[in-house]
Write a protein that holds these residues in place. Structure first.
Motif, PDB file in Angstrom:
ATOM      1  N   ASP A 388      36.926  38.564  39.543  1.00 36.17           N
ATOM      2  CA  ASP A 388      36.037  37.519  40.053  1.00 36.17           C
ATOM      3  C   ASP A 388      36.682  36.147  39.942  1.00 36.17           C
ATOM      4  OD1 ASP A 388      33.619  39.196  40.512  1.00 36.17           O
ATOM      5  OD2 ASP A 388      33.817  39.534  38.360  1.00 36.17           O
ATOM      6  N   GLU A 389      37.540  36.002  38.934  1.00 35.21           N
ATOM      7  CA  GLU A 389      38.182  34.716  38.687  1.00 35.21           C
ATOM      8  C   GLU A 389      39.609  34.973  38.216  1.00 35.21           C
ATOM      9  OE1 GLU A 389      37.355  30.860  35.768  1.00 35.21           O
ATOM     10  OE2 GLU A 389      35.668  32.031  36.541  1.00 35.21           O
ATOM     11  N   SER A 418      36.444  34.591  43.760  1.00 39.28           N
ATOM     12  CA  SER A 418      35.542  33.453  43.946  1.00 39.28           C
ATOM     13  C   SER A 418      36.122  32.174  43.366  1.00 39.28           C
ATOM     14  CB  SER A 418      34.184  33.751  43.300  1.00 39.28           C
ATOM     15  OG  SER A 418      34.335  34.043  41.911  1.00 39.28           O
ATOM     16  N   LYS A 419      37.000  32.324  42.356  1.00 40.33           N
ATOM     17  CA  LYS A 419      37.669  31.159  41.777  1.00 40.33           C
ATOM     18  C   LYS A 419      39.101  31.538  41.444  1.00 40.33           C
ATOM     19  CE  LYS A 419      37.329  27.684  38.087  1.00 40.33           C
ATOM     20  NZ  LYS A 419      36.569  27.233  36.887  1.00 40.33           N
TER      21      LYS A 419
END
Length: 471
Positions: A388-389, A418-419
């Motif tokens: 996710d990151e 997402s990041k």
């Protein structure tokens, strides 16, 4: 060459994981052992405690006095990681007998029944598990491993006092074609994905290197061949050894009823000679289940009982920096892994996702080698997109000089997380404080391991603080 007349062994690059295991073997065998490395490390600290004299100065007068009077009784073992302009390397080349680590390991395998584990990924975990299964069942085992086992806190296993001829388990490294110097009676090939293209040049050449290794296996021995590796190599392997195919979805040796849990994986082993239900593997990961299949197949062929195999699998604690769980507290999970190839990253993160399907996964990755980053940039970005990151550290150069235009930044655009961010090692702790990860994974084969103790301590502090706030 034999070791006859040799009484002292000096290691150039003694702090390396493979070199240090060999140094320990010579020391246990009664040789006087000393060595050089660029910088101190926890591993060199351990070697010094075991009585080996180590210098961190690349100059002739740092060599222990006992090694200089008679070069004929000294063997110098070196690794290609030592720079060609090294003062010590050039001195020893002029006066002493030098052998690469792979040559010396090959000499040892010539005299012992050898199980060699090769493959782009999974060598260390598989060879460590093979050695543990045999040793825990009472078999005399010598093992040269590519990591520090949690069970034995060493990269060298010894058989103790025994009249039986020991079984040698060795990690067969494809780098620099080192594995072609071994003399395996049995072999495992865990994978055959392209890597080390700085050495081999292209994919077809490294595949031929694996075929050459396979052809070294004794014609009366066995080859445990992972399904996808066999597909990559083709049908014509040129070996007379008996082939045992294995894999999670293999038609041969395979696993059924796999259950992923936060701290373990349960599975059934389905093999040619045995079926064992409900095995509990305390090192999580689908890739570790697959590694266990090869180890169990070897154990079965060496006469281990179902009870011995079940207990050996249950008691195996893995290898440091191979899917090593430092914290499993909900909301504060921390896992560290040695993954440095796209396929290894994919295997690691897929397993983490299966274990923690609803929690946010944060990855801190340190790319290893400019050439590997350049050659597999697209694959790295794709594998890291499972998180996710993602936080990327600078490339760890190891033996390489920088390549123009090659950097961690080139991976960012392709990462579908997402990041995603670039940070330095010095910024890691501040990054963690800001991001507050639920599931944190650190990965890489460079010096990211130096950050692990601090991150583990920070994670523990976060858990303690959460308990205090709950009270």
């Amino acid at each position: 060459m034999t070791f006859k007349g040799i009484h002292k062994v000096f290691f150039l690059g003694i702090g390396g994981i493979g070199m240090s295991a060999l140094a320990r073997w010579f020391s246990h065998a009664g040789f006087e052992v000393a060595g050089y490395d660029k910088t101190p490390s926890p591993l060199t600290d351990e070697l010094e405690k075991e009585g080996m004299e180590i210098t961190f100065e690349d100059k002739v007068d740092s060599i222990p006095a006992s090694f200089t009077p008679d070069p004929q009784e000294v063997l110098v073992v070196w690794t290609p990681a030592i720079p060609k302009d090294s003062v010590l390397l050039n001195f020893f080349q002029s006066h002493y007998t030098l052998k690469k680590r792979s040559e010396v390991l090959g000499m040892i395998t010539k005299d012992l029944y050898t199980i060699a584990v090769a493959g782009t990924h999974g060598k260390t975990s598989t060879s460590s598990l093979v050695a543990h299964l045999l040793k825990s069942a009472g078999k005399p085992v010598v093992a040269f491993l590519g990591g520090i086992t949690q069970n034995y806190q060493s990269n060298l296993l010894l058989p103790g006092k025994t009249k039986e001829e020991p079984i040698l388990v060795v990690e067969a490294d494809e780098f620099d074609r080192s594995f072609l110097r071994l003399h395996p009676n049995e072999a495992v090939l865990t994978s055959a994905d392209p890597d080390h293209l700085d050495i081999y040049g292209d994919e077809s050449t490294i595949l031929e290197g694996f075929r050459e290794f396979i052809r070294l296996v004794d014609k009366k021995g066995k080859l445990y061949l992972q399904t996808h590796a066999w597909y990559r190599l083709g049908e014509q392997l040129g070996t007379q050894a008996g082939i045992r195919e294995y894999g999670l979805r293999s038609n041969g040796i395979h696993a059924e009823n796999i259950i992923a849990r936060p701290g373990s994986f349960q599975f059934d082993y389905v093999g040619i000679k045995a079926q064992i239900k409900g095995l509990e593997l305390q090192i999580p990961g689908f890739h570790n289940v697959e590694n266990a299949l090869a180890a169990i197949a070897i154990a079965v062929d060496h006469g281990l009982s179902e009870a011995q195999i079940r207990e050996g699998i249950r008691s195996f604690r893995g290898v440091k920096r191979r899917f090593e769980i430092h914290s499993s507290e909900p909301g504060h999970v921390y896992i560290d892994d040695y993954a440095h190839h796209p396929e290894e990253i994919k295997a690691c993160l897929s397993s983490v996702r299966a274990m923690y399907p609803t929690q946010r996964m944060t990855v801190i990755f340190q790319p290893h080698l400019f050439t590997r980053t350049r050659d597999f940039a697209e694959g790295f970005s794709e594998s890291l997109s499972l998180a996710d990151e993602v936080a990327l550290l600078d490339i760890y150069p190891a033996r390489e000089l920088p390549i123009l235009g090659v950097s961690s930044e080139m991976l960012l655009e392709g990462i579908q997380a997402s990041k995603k961010i670039l940070i330095t090692k010095g910024q890691v702790m501040d990054y963690l404080k800001d991001s507050k990860p639920e599931v944190l994974v650190t990965m890489g084969a460079g010096d990211i391991d130096r950050l692990v103790p601090g991150i583990a301590a920070w994670t523990k502090a976060q858990i303690n603080q959460a308990w205090i706030e709950e009270d």
